[in-house]
Design a protein around this motif. Structure first.
Motif: not given
Length: 474
Positions: A87-91, A252-254, A276-283, A362-370
Motif C-alpha cells: 500500500f501507499f501511505l499519503r496525505k 494538504d486537505e484539513k 489543557g487539551i488531551e487528544t487521540y494523537r491525531q496529526p 467555551s471550547g476548542i476545535k482541533a484541525e489536522g491533516n488527513i
C-alpha cells in the motif's frame, strides 16, 4: 601480597560486572527485525462491491492514530490468508481543476468565397494530430464581430455540425475584450469545414464629418456624416487546440478531529488563561478558540508536553494573536493558532490577558491533516488493517504502479474500516530471539541489581581479607 590479592579479586569482580553489562547492552542495541511482529488491533476493510481490480483509499481515524507510533511504521494490510498487501501511505491533497491546452496550426487550408458573402475554409488534419475540441481564427484585426460555424466529416463529403454557431469578436474600441476561439465537442474526424459569415463587414469610422450652414451670425442648419469602411475579415492562420482539465494539488486537505478532554484554568498571578487539551494523537495542525467575547486581541502560544525520563516540560510549537473586532459594520476575527503537524497526547494553549479580563472560552476545535492508505484491491477479497506494534519496522513495498496510477489521474474509490478488534500476528510465527528476552525491562532491572550486589559483596570480602593479613607483610 596483600595489595596484589586485593587487586586480583577486585579486577575479577569488576571484569565480570563489565562483561554482563556488555552482554546486556549488546542485546539492547540488537533490535529484533522480526518478520512477524504482533499487532494489538485489527480492523476489517469495508469496501464497495468490486467487479475488477480497483484503487481503494482508506482514511485513517482516531482509533488508528491512538495506537500507532509517530511515523505510522506499524501499519500493515493483509488479506484473508494473512499475506501482506502493498500500500501507499499519503496525505490527502486539496485539488482544483486546471485547464491544460495543447495547440497546433492547420496545414494547407483551402478557402473559397460563398454566394451569401461568407467564406468557406476546408482543413484536413494529419493522422498523428490529436483529437481537437476547439479552434482559433488568428487575425490582426481589431473592432470586429463575426459568426463562425464548424462542420466535421470522416471523408470530406458528408458534413455534420460540430457544436453550435459561435461569435468571435474584438471590442478594443471600448475595452480590452477579445475572443477568437470556437469550441466544439471532441471528435476523432479528420476533415473540418469552417464557415465565416459576411467576411466583408461594414466598420464605422471613428471620425465624423460635420457641416454647418450659417445665416448671418446664426446657425441655420447642421449635418453630420459617419464614414463607413467596408473591410474584409482577414485570417492569418487557423490554430486547432485540445483542452483537458487536470486536477492540481494545492495543499494538504484539513479535517476536524475530536478531542478527549479540554480544561480551562486561570493563572491570576501571571494573568494567563491556560487551556489543557488531551487528544487521540491525531496529526493536528491548528486549534481554534470558541468564545462569545467581542473586541479583544490577545497573544497566545501552543505547547506540547515533552517527557525526558521522569522529567516533564512544555515545548512551544506555535503562536498567534487571537482577535475579534465586532463594531457596527466592521467585523473581523482570527481565532486559530496554526503549527507544524504534530502527534502529541497533551497540549496546552497559554493566552496572555495582561490586565484585561480573562476570555470566556467555551471550547476548542482541533484541525489536522488527513492520512490515507491507497492500494490495489480485487473483487471478493477480505482485507484487514493491522496496527499497534512496538517493534514493527517500516515496510518497504513496491508502490511504483500505485503512484503512477495516481499521477495519471485515476481516482481511488473510498473504503472504510470496521470495528476495532483484538490484533493478530502477521505471517508465520517468528523464531525465538535472545534479544527479545534481554530487552525485557524487568530482566534488565534484575541483572543490574545482581551486578550491584555482586560488586558490593566482592569489595566487602576483599576488605575483610585485607584486614586479616599481617600488617608487616609486603
Amino acid at each position: 601480597m596483600k595489595t596484589c590479592s586485593l587487586n586480583v579479586r577486585f579486577a575479577s569482580v569488576l571484569g565480570g560486572a563489565w562483561l554482563l553489562l556488555g552482554i546486556v547492552a549488546t542485546a539492547r542495541a540488537d533490535k529484533p527485525n522480526d518478520a512477524s511482529p504482533v499487532y494489538r488491533f485489527s480492523r476489517d476493510v469495508q469496501a464497495p462491491p468490486l467487479k475488477q481490480e480497483e484503487l481503494l483509499a482508506i482514511p485513517l481515524d482516531s482509533d488508528v492514530f491512538t495506537a500507532t507510533r509517530d511515523g505510522l511504521e506499524d501499519l500493515r494490510l493483509v488479506n484473508a490468508a494473512g499475506e501482506p498487501i502493498p500500500f501507499f501511505l499519503r496525505k490527502v491533497q486539496t485539488t482544483k481543476a486546471r485547464a491544460v491546452r495543447s495547440t497546433w496550426s492547420a496545414r494547407e487550408p483551402t478557402a473559397r468565397p460563398l454566394d451569401d458573402g461568407g467564406l468557406e475554409i476546408i482543413v484536413q488534419l494529419g493522422d498523428k494530430d490529436p483529437h481537437p475540441n476547439g479552434l482559433s481564427l488568428v487575425t490582426p484585426l481589431r473592432n470586429f464581430k463575426q459568426r463562425v460555424r464548424v462542420f466535421v466529416s470522416a471523408d470530406g463529403k458528408q458534413w455534420d455540425p460540430a457544436g453550435e454557431e459561435t461569435a468571435i469578436f474584438d471590442y478594443s474600441r471600448y475595452m480590452d475584450v477579445r475572443s477568437v476561439g470556437v469550441p466544439f465537442p471532441e471528435t476523432d474526424k479528420r476533415h473540418f469545414r469552417i464557415v465565416v459569415d459576411d467576411v466583408t463587414a461594414e466598420q464605422e469610422s471613428e471620425l465624423l464629418t460635420l457641416t454647418r450652414r450659417l445665416r448671418g451670425h446664426e446657425e441655420s442648419d447642421r449635418t453630420e456624416q459617419v464614414l463607413v469602411d467596408r473591410r474584409p475579415f482577414r485570417i492569418e492562420r487557423i490554430d486547432f487546440w485540445r483542452e483537458v482539465h487536470e486536477e492540481q494539488a494545492t495543499g494538504d486537505e484539513k479535517g476536524d478531529y475530536s478531542l478527549i478532554r479540554q480544561t480551562v484554568e486561570q493563572n491570576a498571578e501571571k494573568h494567563q488563561t491556560i487551556i489543557g487539551i488531551e487528544t487521540y494523537r491525531q496529526p493536528l495542525t491548528s486549534f481554534q478558540l470558541e468564545t462569545a467575547d467581542r473586541n479583544f486581541s490577545r497573544h497566545a502560544v501552543v505547547e506540547f508536553e515533552r517527557e525526558q525520563g521522569v522529567k516533564k516540560s512544555w515545548r512551544q510549537i506555535g503562536e498567534a494573536t487571537l482577535s475579534r473586532v465586532d463594531f457596527k459594520n466592521l467585523k473581523r476575527e482570527e481565532l486559530s493558532i496554526k503549527f507544524p503537524e504534530s502527534r502529541q497526547a497533551k497540549y496546552r494553549i497559554v493566552i496572555d490577558n495582561r490586565d484585561s479580563p480573562a476570555l470566556d472560552v467555551s471550547g476548542i476545535k482541533a484541525e489536522g491533516n488527513i492520512d490515507e492508505i491507497v492500494y490495489l484491491a480485487g473483487p471478493d477479497r477480505h482485507d484487514r488493517l493491522l496496527y499497534g506494534s512496538a517493534d514493527a519496522e517500516r515496510a518497504t513495498y513496491d508502490t511504483a504502479a500505485i503512484e503512477e496510477l495516481l499521477r495519471k489521474g485515476f481516482q481511488p474509490s473510498r473504503a472504510g474500516l470496521g470495528p476495532q478488534l483484538p490484533g493478530m500476528q502477521s505471517g508465520e510465527p517468528s523464531a525465538f530471539r535472545w534479544s527479545k528476552v534481554l530487552n525485557n525491562p524487568l530482566l534488565l532491572g534484575g541483572v543490574i541489581l545482581v551486578l550491584v550486589v555482586a560488586l558490593g559483596w566482592g569489595l566487602f570480602q576483599a576488605v575483610k581479607r585485607l584486614d586479616k593479613l599481617p600488617g608487616d607483610q609486603p
